[in-house]
Design a protein around this motif. Structure first.
Motif, mmCIF file in Angstrom:
data_model
loop_
_atom_site.group_PDB
_atom_site.id
_atom_site.type_symbol
_atom_site.label_atom_id
_atom_site.label_comp_id
_atom_site.label_asym_id
_atom_site.label_seq_id
_atom_site.Cartn_x
_atom_site.Cartn_y
_atom_site.Cartn_z
ATOM 1 N N GLY A 1 0.786 -1.218 0.000
ATOM 2 C CA GLY A 1 0.000 0.000 0.000
ATOM 3 C C GLY A 1 0.822 1.274 0.000
ATOM 4 N N ALA A 2 2.128 1.115 -0.080
ATOM 5 C CA ALA A 2 2.982 2.297 -0.008
ATOM 6 C C ALA A 2 3.636 2.578 -1.352
ATOM 7 C CB ALA A 2 4.056 2.087 1.049
ATOM 8 N N GLU A 3 3.777 3.850 -1.647
ATOM 9 C CA GLU A 3 4.383 4.251 -2.915
ATOM 10 C C GLU A 3 5.464 5.277 -2.632
ATOM 11 O OE1 GLU A 3 2.929 6.589 -6.943
ATOM 12 O OE2 GLU A 3 1.455 5.841 -5.507
ATOM 13 N N GLY A 4 6.665 4.992 -3.098
ATOM 14 C CA GLY A 4 7.766 5.904 -2.812
ATOM 15 C C GLY A 4 7.863 7.034 -3.823
ATOM 16 N N TYR A 5 8.256 8.184 -3.360
ATOM 17 C CA TYR A 5 8.479 9.302 -4.262
ATOM 18 C C TYR A 5 9.880 9.191 -4.865
ATOM 19 C CZ TYR A 5 4.349 11.641 -2.355
ATOM 20 O OH TYR A 5 3.076 11.956 -1.995
ATOM 21 N N GLU A 6 10.115 9.985 -5.875
ATOM 22 C CA GLU A 6 11.456 10.112 -6.455
ATOM 23 C C GLU A 6 12.019 8.803 -6.993
ATOM 24 O OE1 GLU A 6 13.890 12.041 -3.485
ATOM 25 O OE2 GLU A 6 12.110 13.117 -2.790
ATOM 26 N N GLY A 7 11.125 7.981 -7.546
ATOM 27 C CA GLY A 7 11.594 6.752 -8.171
ATOM 28 C C GLY A 7 11.977 5.642 -7.216
ATOM 29 N N PHE A 8 11.663 5.803 -5.961
ATOM 30 C CA PHE A 8 11.983 4.755 -4.990
ATOM 31 C C PHE A 8 11.062 3.559 -5.195
ATOM 32 C CE2 PHE A 8 14.759 7.243 -2.381
ATOM 33 C CZ PHE A 8 15.379 6.342 -1.539
ATOM 34 N N LEU A 9 11.652 2.374 -5.091
ATOM 35 C CA LEU A 9 10.876 1.150 -5.136
ATOM 36 C C LEU A 9 10.818 0.613 -3.706
ATOM 37 C CD1 LEU A 9 9.629 -0.569 -7.394
ATOM 38 C CD2 LEU A 9 11.669 -2.008 -7.281
ATOM 39 N N ILE A 10 9.611 0.410 -3.205
ATOM 40 C CA ILE A 10 9.479 -0.049 -1.823
ATOM 41 C C ILE A 10 9.424 -1.561 -1.790
ATOM 42 C CG2 ILE A 10 7.984 -0.036 0.196
ATOM 43 C CD1 ILE A 10 7.318 2.820 -0.434
ATOM 44 N N GLU A 11 10.272 -2.151 -0.939
ATOM 45 C CA GLU A 11 10.382 -3.609 -0.932
ATOM 46 C C GLU A 11 9.935 -4.234 0.384
ATOM 47 O OE1 GLU A 11 14.284 -3.941 -3.827
ATOM 48 O OE2 GLU A 11 14.560 -3.675 -1.677
ATOM 49 N N GLY A 12 9.963 -3.454 1.436
ATOM 50 C CA GLY A 12 9.594 -4.030 2.721
ATOM 51 C C GLY A 12 9.382 -2.936 3.742
ATOM 52 N N CYS A 13 9.100 -3.350 4.958
ATOM 53 C CA CYS A 13 8.938 -2.329 5.972
ATOM 54 C C CYS A 13 9.358 -2.832 7.339
ATOM 55 C CB CYS A 13 7.517 -1.803 5.993
ATOM 56 S SG CYS A 13 6.348 -2.951 6.664
#
Lengths: 134, 134
Positions: A103-115
């Motif tokens: 459910g998370a979307e990173g700004y600036e081209g970031f790819l979110i992989e975990g938390c």
DNA sequence: GTGCGTGCAAACCGTTTGCAATCGG
DNA sequence: CCGATTGCAAACGGTTTGCACGCAC
């Protein structure tokens, strides 16, 4: 087979660590170990704990605003830190990391992989101290 | 009224920090400041940033496995850290801290009051570097 | 005997602090 | 003027590391 030696220091650190159930930091383990083996070097305790974590025998916990802690439980679970004394304990919860991550979307081209989820609270001892002040 | 002085150093640190949008650490701000004011002291930059955070003008971010970062946005929101280079960016998400906290139960008499959620991923630059290797 | 593991001390890294000098109001 | 703010350097705290010695195998 790996030429791992079974040294006295390793046995003591393992024993002492296993008898502690407070998610201790390396420094806390060192202090506890010193009582049974005053001659042991701080570096040795740090090295043995780090080694055990790398080999997967224990887990090295990274926490916000606290030194690394070591956990005898290697499976994934969550922790709470006391905002007063820094004590750490396990947490029972139904957090779904995957859902959070999806459910998370990173700004600036970031790819979110975990938390990383970590709880904050107050431990029993500090709570009682607070009540005694009132 | 607080006897806060408007020093050259404060103006420069504020300016430089406001022109950076990478959630910089104090050290990163110091390096950037040095280019415009080579004589400035590291301690001054650290002090000014800490002061600004205490006064609520900026936000000091605590992250797992990274130095503290400073954020020009003071409202609560979430961040992602690049697992390769440590870069930090904002995250758009619907995390409900309250629900996470309510759904968690601490062992050993711990009372859970809040939680910290932080994302891990990979930034655009590091992703491209990885692809170039293949 | 060989070389892994240890103890020691120093290095490390980011940050904070004590103090005298300085400069803003 | 005078006290807030700065620069400097040293201290800090937790951790890691280089190296010579010593012990497990």
């Amino acid at each position: 087979m790996k030429g791992k030696r079974n040294t006295l220091q390793k046995r003591i650190v393992t024993d002492v660590f296993c008898s502690m159930h407070n998610h201790p930091s390396a420094g806390m383990v060192f202090e506890a170990v010193q009582e049974r083996f005053p001659g042991i070097s701080r570096a040795t305790v740090y090295r043995l704990l780090a080694e055990a974590a790398e080999e997967g025998r224990i887990q090295r916990l990274k926490l916000v605003d606290a030194n690394d802690r070591y956990d005898i439980t290697t499976g994934k679970h969550y922790h709470v830190t006391c905002r007063c004394c820094g004590a750490v304990a396990d947490v029972k919860t139904e957090v779904d990391d995957g859902r959070l991550t999806d459910g998370a979307e990173g700004y600036e081209g970031f790819l979110i992989e975990g938390c990383h989820v970590e709880f904050v609270g107050i431990c029993e001892g500090c709570r009682q101290k607070q009540e005694n002040l009132n």
